[in-house]
Design a protein around this motif. Structure first.
Motif, PDB file in Angstrom:
ATOM      1  N   ILE A 358       9.230  14.850  37.680  1.00 28.01           N
ATOM      2  CA  ILE A 358       9.517  15.650  38.870  1.00 28.01           C
ATOM      3  C   ILE A 358      10.550  16.711  38.523  1.00 28.01           C
ATOM      4  CG2 ILE A 358      10.420  15.602  41.228  1.00 28.01           C
ATOM      5  CD1 ILE A 358       9.470  12.655  41.352  1.00 28.01           C
ATOM      6  N   LYS A 360      11.380  19.350  40.906  1.00 26.85           N
ATOM      7  CA  LYS A 360      12.092  19.694  42.133  1.00 26.85           C
ATOM      8  C   LYS A 360      11.426  18.953  43.285  1.00 26.85           C
ATOM      9  CE  LYS A 360      15.195  22.640  44.038  1.00 26.85           C
ATOM     10  NZ  LYS A 360      16.604  22.790  43.599  1.00 26.85           N
ATOM     11  N   ASP A 361      12.241  18.363  44.156  1.00 27.78           N
ATOM     12  CA  ASP A 361      11.715  17.632  45.300  1.00 27.78           C
ATOM     13  C   ASP A 361      12.522  18.032  46.527  1.00 27.78           C
ATOM     14  OD1 ASP A 361      10.491  15.900  47.025  1.00 27.78           O
ATOM     15  OD2 ASP A 361      10.988  14.066  45.919  1.00 27.78           O
ATOM     16  N   THR A 362      11.922  18.844  47.394  1.00 27.94           N
ATOM     17  CA  THR A 362      12.622  19.355  48.570  1.00 27.94           C
ATOM     18  C   THR A 362      11.831  19.022  49.827  1.00 27.94           C
ATOM     19  OG1 THR A 362      11.538  21.529  48.761  1.00 27.94           O
ATOM     20  CG2 THR A 362      13.293  21.310  47.106  1.00 27.94           C
ATOM     21  N   LYS A 366       7.304  20.225  46.401  1.00 30.18           N
ATOM     22  CA  LYS A 366       7.633  19.342  45.282  1.00 30.18           C
ATOM     23  C   LYS A 366       6.917  19.869  44.054  1.00 30.18           C
ATOM     24  CE  LYS A 366       7.574  14.369  44.090  1.00 30.18           C
ATOM     25  NZ  LYS A 366       7.223  13.029  44.626  1.00 30.18           N
ATOM     26  N   SER A 367       7.603  19.886  42.928  1.00 31.30           N
ATOM     27  CA  SER A 367       6.974  20.373  41.693  1.00 31.30           C
ATOM     28  C   SER A 367       7.127  19.340  40.584  1.00 31.30           C
ATOM     29  CB  SER A 367       7.576  21.706  41.259  1.00 31.30           C
ATOM     30  OG  SER A 367       8.964  21.579  41.001  1.00 31.30           O
ATOM     31  N   LYS A 368       6.119  19.291  39.737  1.00 33.05           N
ATOM     32  CA  LYS A 368       6.094  18.353  38.616  1.00 33.05           C
ATOM     33  C   LYS A 368       5.557  19.057  37.380  1.00 33.05           C
ATOM     34  CE  LYS A 368       4.414  14.349  41.305  1.00 33.05           C
ATOM     35  NZ  LYS A 368       3.270  13.403  41.391  1.00 33.05           N
ATOM     36  N   GLN A 438       3.359  21.190  44.957  1.00 34.61           N
ATOM     37  CA  GLN A 438       2.800  20.607  46.175  1.00 34.61           C
ATOM     38  C   GLN A 438       3.401  21.296  47.403  1.00 34.61           C
ATOM     39  OE1 GLN A 438       3.676  16.415  46.088  1.00 34.61           O
ATOM     40  NE2 GLN A 438       2.778  16.113  44.043  1.00 34.61           N
ATOM     41  N   PHE A 443       5.168  14.305  50.514  1.00 35.09           N
ATOM     42  CA  PHE A 443       4.898  14.416  49.080  1.00 35.09           C
ATOM     43  C   PHE A 443       4.987  13.069  48.353  1.00 35.09           C
ATOM     44  CE2 PHE A 443       7.228  18.399  50.352  1.00 35.09           C
ATOM     45  CZ  PHE A 443       6.079  19.166  50.502  1.00 35.09           C
TER      46      PHE A 443
END
Length: 458
Positions: A358, A360-362, A366-368, A438, A443
């Motif tokens: 992961i 970034k998770d906001t 969300k990015s992976k 995403q 998420f």
């Protein structure tokens, strides 16, 4: 001998490196994961078995594959019920295969042993004692009054000896003592630390279950040879350790202990880790005795601090005074209430097809980064609460989108609408990597409906 590795753990004592979904035996705290080192030792005694949980099946299979240990036979418990049911199930399956006459060694997956040949020698002696229908435990000769281990009290005179090794009848198991009691144990000299290592004949252990745990054994005895009804068996057995279930009920000469010294450490705290390795370089100003376990690409400095342990991961930083690292479990207990995911999982996760991390998770996205092993593919799946954007950064492969096959390579972009069926497939001999972004209202990893999966996941 049949060496058997017990692999479980809650991942609390070496947090934040070890976590529930990545307990310490799989973590690279030393040059190799502890479970890898344990299996390598066990291979020198015979073809190993491993007993672990379904929750750790993926990590176990990756560990075995990475180390080319396809000969290891695994038993996957539906959930942990402590060591007695695990050993009973093992004995039942071995007996079903006509191996009731074999000697078994039970070894924890997460202990460090620095004197391997000394260890192998004492196990060989233990095997000869176990042949006489005795249960043998390897005790660790204590070097100081440790309060974090259980103790095994033995008779003063040996019941068996050979080539410098001595086996003694066990008088009593003692729980973790207070400091003054631990000092008494050390002074008396007939006490060993309990390392949780046992050697026994399969048929003899079965007879002990029949005698001392008849209800448990009656349930386990119904286990089919292919273990297809293991879930049902585990729903009925009690949660109990082998110490309470069997060992503490044995008397006279039934249970033998071999006091040993083979460089054993259960690596049960960051203090233990700090005593076993140098750690990273740290510049200490007006301070000394500090230990850092962190990112090798970073430089660490301390000012005015003495005897501090620093543990740095991508999503957590912990500082603990040396001598207090047993209390890390209290941090994990607190996080389990306030930030449960931080106690349970890392920002990365291994899957049968590769792994993801992961970025970034906001609240809004969300990015992976996702890496897919050669000739592997994700499950064919859909999401109800998010859309995804995939940008391929390395390798070549195929995206299946609502049954349409799209060839992709570095620079390709594919949009996955909400509700669309999709999967990524690596068709090459090299790793395929892509960045996933995403967008949506949720998420979580549980927003997945699988339609086909190479790994039979639900």
């Amino acid at each position: 001998m049949i060496p058997v590795v017990l692999s479980g753990g809650s991942g609390t004592r070496l947090w934040p490196v070890s976590r529930q979904q990545m307990p310490k035996q799989f973590c690279t705290i030393f040059e190799k994961p502890l479970q890898t080192m344990t299996l390598e030792r066990c291979h020198k005694m015979g073809t190993p078995w491993i007993v672990t949980s379904k929750a750790l099946q993926n990590l176990t299979e990756i560990n075995l594959k990475d180390n080319k240990m396809s000969d290891v036979q695994a038993i996957y418990e539906p959930y942990g019920k402590n060591t007695a049911p695990a050993i009973a199930v093992l004995c039942k399956l071995l007996d079903s295969k006509g191996l009731g006459h074999e000697i078994v060694g039970i070894f924890p997956s997460d202990h460090l042993i620095s004197k391997e040949q000394a260890f192998l020698n004492v196990v060989k002696f233990a095997t000869s004692v176990a042949e006489k229908n005795k249960v043998v435990t390897l005790g660790i000769t204590p070097s100081y009054p440790e309060t974090g281990y259980g103790y095994i009290q033995t008779q003063a005179s040996p019941l068996s000896e050979s080539e410098g090794f001595k086996a003694y009848s066990v008088v009593k198991f003692h729980e973790k003592p207070a400091l003054e009691k631990a000092k008494e144990f050390l002074a008396q000299g007939s006490f060993s630390w309990n390392a949780g290592i046992f050697v026994f004949k399969v048929s003899h252990m079965i007879s002990l279950f029949e005698k001392h745990q008849p209800e448990l054994w009656k349930t386990v005895a119904a286990l089919k040879a292919d273990a297809s009804n293991l879930d049902d068996i585990y729903s009925k057995v009690a949660n109990i350790s082998i110490d309470y279930a069997i060992m503490e009920k044995l008397g006279g000469d039934e249970l033998a202990c071999i006091p040993s010294e083979f460089g054993w450490n259960d690596v049960g705290s960051w203090d233990a880790v700090a005593s076993l390795q140098k750690g990273q370089d740290v510049t200490s100003v007006k301070g000394q005795g500090n230990f850092v376990f962190g990112d090798s690409a970073k430089h660490y400095s301390t000012v005015g601090l003495d005897d501090v342990i620093v543990v740095d991961t991508k999503d957590a930083l912990m500082l603990v005074k040396k001598g207090h690292s047993q209390d890390v479990k209290l941090v994990v207990e607190s996080l389990a209430q306030s930030k449960p995911l931080l106690a349970k999982e890392h920002v990365y996760e291994y899957r049968p097809w590769g792994y993801f991390e992961i970025l970034k998770d906001t609240e809004f996205f969300k990015s992976k980064v996702i890496r897919v092993n050669p000739h592997s593919q994700l499950s064919y799946q859909s999401h109800a609460k998010r859309e995804e954007h995939w940008t391929i950064t390395q390798g070549t492969g195929e995206v299946v989108l609502n049954d349409q096959v799209i060839s992709v390579k570095a620079g390709s972009h594919v949009h996955i609408p909400t509700g669309a069926k999709h999967r990524m497939r690596n068709t090459s001999n090299d790793m395929l990597e892509f960045v996933e972004v995403q967008l949506g209202s949720y998420f979580g990893e549980d927003d997945i409906v699988r339609y086909q999966d190479d790994y039979q996941r639900k």
